[in-house]
Design a protein around this motif. Structure first.
Motif, mmCIF file in Angstrom:
data_model
loop_
_atom_site.group_PDB
_atom_site.id
_atom_site.type_symbol
_atom_site.label_atom_id
_atom_site.label_comp_id
_atom_site.label_asym_id
_atom_site.label_seq_id
_atom_site.Cartn_x
_atom_site.Cartn_y
_atom_site.Cartn_z
ATOM 1 N N VAL A 101 33.046 -33.493 30.983
ATOM 2 C CA VAL A 101 33.074 -33.240 29.539
ATOM 3 C C VAL A 101 32.739 -34.504 28.761
ATOM 4 C CG1 VAL A 101 34.571 -32.621 27.604
ATOM 5 C CG2 VAL A 101 34.683 -31.310 29.727
ATOM 6 N N MET A 102 33.262 -35.637 29.205
ATOM 7 C CA MET A 102 32.982 -36.893 28.522
ATOM 8 C C MET A 102 31.500 -37.257 28.618
ATOM 9 S SD MET A 102 35.646 -37.837 27.003
ATOM 10 C CE MET A 102 35.040 -39.448 26.517
ATOM 11 N N LYS A 103 30.889 -37.009 29.778
ATOM 12 C CA LYS A 103 29.459 -37.286 29.916
ATOM 13 C C LYS A 103 28.642 -36.388 28.992
ATOM 14 C CE LYS A 103 29.541 -38.997 34.688
ATOM 15 N NZ LYS A 103 29.094 -38.754 36.080
ATOM 16 N N ILE A 104 29.031 -35.114 28.931
ATOM 17 C CA ILE A 104 28.319 -34.188 28.037
ATOM 18 C C ILE A 104 28.490 -34.627 26.589
ATOM 19 C CG2 ILE A 104 28.278 -31.813 27.175
ATOM 20 C CD1 ILE A 104 28.982 -30.886 29.971
ATOM 21 N N PHE A 105 29.714 -35.071 26.237
ATOM 22 C CA PHE A 105 29.952 -35.540 24.872
ATOM 23 C C PHE A 105 29.099 -36.768 24.564
ATOM 24 C CE2 PHE A 105 32.323 -38.184 21.827
ATOM 25 C CZ PHE A 105 32.408 -37.284 20.769
ATOM 26 N N ASP A 107 26.217 -37.405 25.906
ATOM 27 C CA ASP A 107 24.849 -36.901 25.737
ATOM 28 C C ASP A 107 24.640 -36.361 24.335
ATOM 29 O OD1 ASP A 107 24.243 -37.610 28.279
ATOM 30 O OD2 ASP A 107 24.440 -35.614 29.141
ATOM 31 N N TYR A 108 25.660 -35.671 23.812
ATOM 32 C CA TYR A 108 25.563 -35.172 22.437
ATOM 33 C C TYR A 108 25.394 -36.318 21.448
ATOM 34 C CZ TYR A 108 26.816 -30.330 23.474
ATOM 35 O OH TYR A 108 26.814 -29.042 23.918
ATOM 36 N N THR A 109 26.203 -37.368 21.623
ATOM 37 C CA THR A 109 26.127 -38.491 20.693
ATOM 38 C C THR A 109 24.793 -39.219 20.789
ATOM 39 O OG1 THR A 109 27.181 -39.965 22.304
ATOM 40 C CG2 THR A 109 28.620 -38.800 20.753
ATOM 41 N N GLN A 110 24.187 -39.213 21.997
ATOM 42 C CA GLN A 110 22.908 -39.879 22.189
ATOM 43 C C GLN A 110 21.713 -39.037 21.732
ATOM 44 O OE1 GLN A 110 22.288 -43.022 23.345
ATOM 45 N NE2 GLN A 110 24.506 -43.427 23.379
ATOM 46 N N SER A 111 21.860 -37.728 21.756
ATOM 47 C CA SER A 111 20.700 -36.863 21.504
ATOM 48 C C SER A 111 20.892 -35.920 20.319
ATOM 49 C CB SER A 111 20.410 -36.024 22.760
ATOM 50 O OG SER A 111 21.507 -35.187 23.062
ATOM 51 N N TRP A 112 21.870 -36.196 19.450
ATOM 52 C CA TRP A 112 22.152 -35.253 18.364
ATOM 53 C C TRP A 112 20.944 -35.096 17.439
ATOM 54 C CZ3 TRP A 112 21.694 -36.855 13.349
ATOM 55 C CH2 TRP A 112 21.703 -38.232 13.115
ATOM 56 N N TYR A 113 20.196 -36.199 17.236
ATOM 57 C CA TYR A 113 19.050 -36.103 16.331
ATOM 58 C C TYR A 113 17.934 -35.270 16.947
ATOM 59 C CZ TYR A 113 17.882 -40.226 19.191
ATOM 60 O OH TYR A 113 17.658 -41.080 20.227
ATOM 61 N N TRP A 114 17.813 -35.312 18.309
ATOM 62 C CA TRP A 114 16.825 -34.443 18.953
ATOM 63 C C TRP A 114 17.240 -32.978 18.845
ATOM 64 C CZ3 TRP A 114 12.384 -36.445 19.641
ATOM 65 C CH2 TRP A 114 12.242 -37.790 19.964
ATOM 66 N N HIS A 520 22.923 -38.323 30.738
ATOM 67 C CA HIS A 520 23.473 -37.977 32.038
ATOM 68 C C HIS A 520 22.908 -36.643 32.518
ATOM 69 C CE1 HIS A 520 26.607 -40.690 30.324
ATOM 70 N NE2 HIS A 520 26.631 -41.153 31.571
ATOM 71 N N TYR A 521 22.861 -35.686 31.597
ATOM 72 C CA TYR A 521 22.355 -34.354 31.908
ATOM 73 C C TYR A 521 21.277 -34.006 30.878
ATOM 74 C CZ TYR A 521 26.927 -34.268 34.195
ATOM 75 O OH TYR A 521 28.016 -34.583 34.941
ATOM 76 N N TYR A 522 20.029 -33.956 31.307
ATOM 77 C CA TYR A 522 18.952 -33.651 30.375
ATOM 78 C C TYR A 522 19.016 -32.206 29.882
ATOM 79 C CZ TYR A 522 16.461 -38.027 30.944
ATOM 80 O OH TYR A 522 16.108 -39.342 30.901
ATOM 81 N N TRP A 523 19.755 -31.352 30.593
ATOM 82 C CA TRP A 523 19.827 -29.952 30.186
ATOM 83 C C TRP A 523 20.717 -29.759 28.972
ATOM 84 C CZ3 TRP A 523 24.770 -28.155 30.166
ATOM 85 C CH2 TRP A 523 25.706 -28.823 30.970
ATOM 86 N N VAL A 524 21.520 -30.762 28.598
ATOM 87 C CA VAL A 524 22.432 -30.591 27.461
ATOM 88 C C VAL A 524 21.662 -30.358 26.156
ATOM 89 C CG1 VAL A 524 24.196 -31.688 26.047
ATOM 90 C CG2 VAL A 524 24.345 -31.819 28.525
ATOM 91 N N PRO A 525 20.768 -31.276 25.724
ATOM 92 C CA PRO A 525 20.043 -31.004 24.484
ATOM 93 C C PRO A 525 19.122 -29.801 24.613
ATOM 94 C CG PRO A 525 19.129 -32.918 25.582
ATOM 95 C CD PRO A 525 20.388 -32.584 26.308
ATOM 96 N N ILE A 526 18.539 -29.604 25.807
ATOM 97 C CA ILE A 526 17.643 -28.459 25.990
ATOM 98 C C ILE A 526 18.422 -27.158 25.874
ATOM 99 C CG2 ILE A 526 16.138 -27.294 27.650
ATOM 100 C CD1 ILE A 526 15.325 -30.016 28.694
#
Length: 591
Positions: A101-105, A107-114, A520-526
């Motif tokens: 969950v922390m890794k996904i979070f 990813d959200y903080t890193q890719s929110w603008y995408w 960490h997981y490229y599928w998160v923003p996708i």
């Protein structure tokens, strides 16, 4: 099955949605209000008793939270091994899940603008489709069909290339079954079997779409005319395109309230301590005082069995509140279904009333209300809250039965015989079909309520028999149009998903080489932007179209029964629909 089975007779006073109407299904309206007040009381009670930390953090043998500042077991505490020894309840699972969950979070903080860019692109593409459908419905429908086939075809090609490229890599031939569950989901992308599964799924979807298009090629021309008419109607009621935002806001509130209440209810149990003995004693496993209390060390149980320990066993409770906790959880789930279905029904009836006012207006837009959406929303809430609650209640009962069947099936896993499995499977299938049927009936019933202002049962029967008298037209126009609109949603999701994937992988243009985030997981923003965000946005816009099509469909079926095309009883449908149905209005006789 009572109700009006004969075609509706001509009524010279009928000019569209009836304004002089009364309240319908008042008893169900009162029941709904009472249940909502009870729902609020349940939420307040749960919030006063629950502790969400029990879901997030592990506990020790005494029910104390581990690693939390301000608790006896904060980060600086030491753990001793011996008589007051600690054991963690599902600690490994909790820690691993928390890391994911922390890794996904992150990813959200890193890719929110995408993600935001993807959602904006989805909204712009949806709006562009709506505008183009207004003027180029026929061309856009064929463009959608071709583009969907090409997008899925590219997906098959890309998956095939990945499948071939992994042929020479070590470990790529491991099966998914042997690999098992992995928290690092990128591992699956290095397995050939994963890409083979993608190829098979996409190929099946491609073949099914092509076969449907071949068999329905003549019907598509008819559906195009209906989409053109819906485009014209939306052009007169442009505010309808933004109504899904209101529905989405209400659904968000309902979902948030249910989720928070569910968490607080599930964490409102009290820690129960029991006696655990290394030797056999008569009072083994009896409830005792907490080990942190001196009462147990001086109790008769401890004197009789020196090896006995008073340790945390589970969460429970003996109060009236704890005894009926499962009932409160059931009430929370049921009211969630009821409220969510009510919000959806309100949106359907509101849009139906607005588009019906367009269809039955003899001179458009002069005979239409100044604000069709607001007028229809006001009528729905003022007169038909009971009807909305009634239809939503029926659907919610069926949905809660499906939930109970799934719960029973889960509890009986490994203990049920083939006969029981078959029976449960049949029941789940039957109630799934029943839910789909009730949704179909409710949707058309709300349209009839919006037009004529009658109660839910009468409107449902009128809509059902009207559709049964026109079964062929239902299959030809309504369902084919739904299929075409579904292709439009698929196209938007595919375009945004592929665009975002290229961007994240630095494959779009060189200008993005240093801007794509490391994830960490490229599928998160996708996943968020493509599956969740893009689909919801596209569904919101196209659901207005679908509701418009369904409303216009019922209206021109009523038009065909009320009128005959003569000068005294002219059809009110457009020339496009008259041409589709091989009908025409006769000119007025010359004097």
């Amino acid at each position: 099955l009572g109700g009006r089975r004969e075609p509706r007779k001509y009524d010279p006073t009928f000019k569209g949605p009836i304004y002089n109407r009364g309240c319908t299904d008042i008893v169900c309206c009162i029941l709904f209000i009472i249940c909502i007040l009870g729902y609020v009381a349940v939420g307040i009670l749960a919030w006063s008793q629950g502790d969400p930390r029990k879901v997030i953090y592990p506990t020790d043998s005494r029910g104390q939270f581990c690693g939390q500042a301000g608790t006896p077991l904060d980060a600086t505490s030491t753990i001793s091994i011996g008589h007051c020894i600690f054991f963690y309840r599902n600690a490994t699972v909790v820690i691993e899940a928390r890391q994911v969950v922390m890794k996904i979070f992150e990813d959200y903080t890193q890719s929110w603008y995408w993600i935001l860019i993807g959602l904006v692109i989805a909204m712009l593409i949806s709006l562009l489709f709506i505008v183009l459908l207004r003027f180029l419905a026929g061309i856009m429908v064929w463009v959608m069909i071709v583009m969907v086939i090409l997008v899925i075809g590219y997906g098959i090609f890309h998956c095939s290339m990945e499948y071939v490229s992994l042929k020479s890599e070590a470990g790529s031939n491991v099966t998914l079954k042997d690999l098992g569950f992995q928290t690092d989901f990128s591992v699956y992308l290095h397995i050939r079997q994963t890409w083979l599964a993608f190829i098979i799924i996409l190929a099946i979807v491609e073949v099914v779409i092509i076969l449907l298009l071949i068999f329905l090629r003549n019907r598509i021309l008819i559906a195009i005319a209906l989409i053109k008419e819906a485009s014209r109607a939306i052009g007169y009621v442009m505010s309808a395109l933004f109504y899904p935002l209101f529905t989405f806001a209400l659904l968000s509130i309902v979902i948030a309230y249910w989720a928070v209440t569910a968490v607080f209810l599930s964490t409102s149990n009290q820690p129960i301590y029991k006696v655990f003995n290394e030797t056999a004693c008569d009072h083994s496993r009896k409830i005792c005082e907490p080990a942190v209390s001196p009462n147990f060390s001086t109790s008769s149980m401890k004197a009789e069995c020196p090896d006995s320990k008073c340790l945390f066993a589970f969460y429970g409770g003996e109060t009236v509140y704890h005894k009926y906790l499962i009932g409160l959880q059931f009430y929370n789930v049921f009211l969630f279904f009821w409220c969510a279905n009510f919000v959806t029904a309100l949106g359907q009836m509101t849009l139906a009333g607005a588009f019906a006012s367009y269809y039955w207006a003899f001179v458009k837009p002069d005979d239409m209300p100044a604000f069709p959406i607001f007028s229809s929303l006001g009528r729905s809430l003022r007169y038909h809250t009971g009807s909305l609650a009634f239809g939503s209640l029926i659907l919610s009962i069926i949905q809660i039965i499906r939930v109970l069947l799934e719960y029973i099936d889960h509890k009986l896993q490994g203990t049920q015989n083939k006969c029981t499995k078959f029976l449960l499977c049949c029941l789940k299938c039957c109630f799934w079909c029943l839910e789909k049927f009730i949704k179909f009936i409710n949707r058309n019933a709300y349209i009839m309520v919006a037009i004529y202002g009658k109660n839910f049962c009468t409107s449902a029967k009128d809509a059902f028999f009207l559709l049964m008298r026109n079964m062929i037209r239902v299959a030809v126009l309504d369902k084919v149009t739904d299929f075409l609109l579904f292709l439009g949603k698929l196209l938007i999701v595919g375009l945004v998903g592929n665009l975002l994937r290229f961007t994240v992988d630095n494959q779009l243009v060189k200008a993005f080489e240093n801007t794509a985030p490391n994830l960490h997981y490229y599928w998160v923003p996708i996943l968020v932007s493509m599956v969740v965000g893009s689909y919801l946005i596209a569904h919101g816009f196209f659901s207005v179209y679908a509701m418009c099509v369904d409303t216009l469909f019922l209206c021109f079926l009523e038009d065909l029964e009320r009128n005959d095309g003569s000068a005294e009883r002219p059809f009110l449908m457009s020339d496009r629909l008259l041409k589709v149905l091989n009908k025409k209005n006769k000119p007025e006789p010359a004097e």
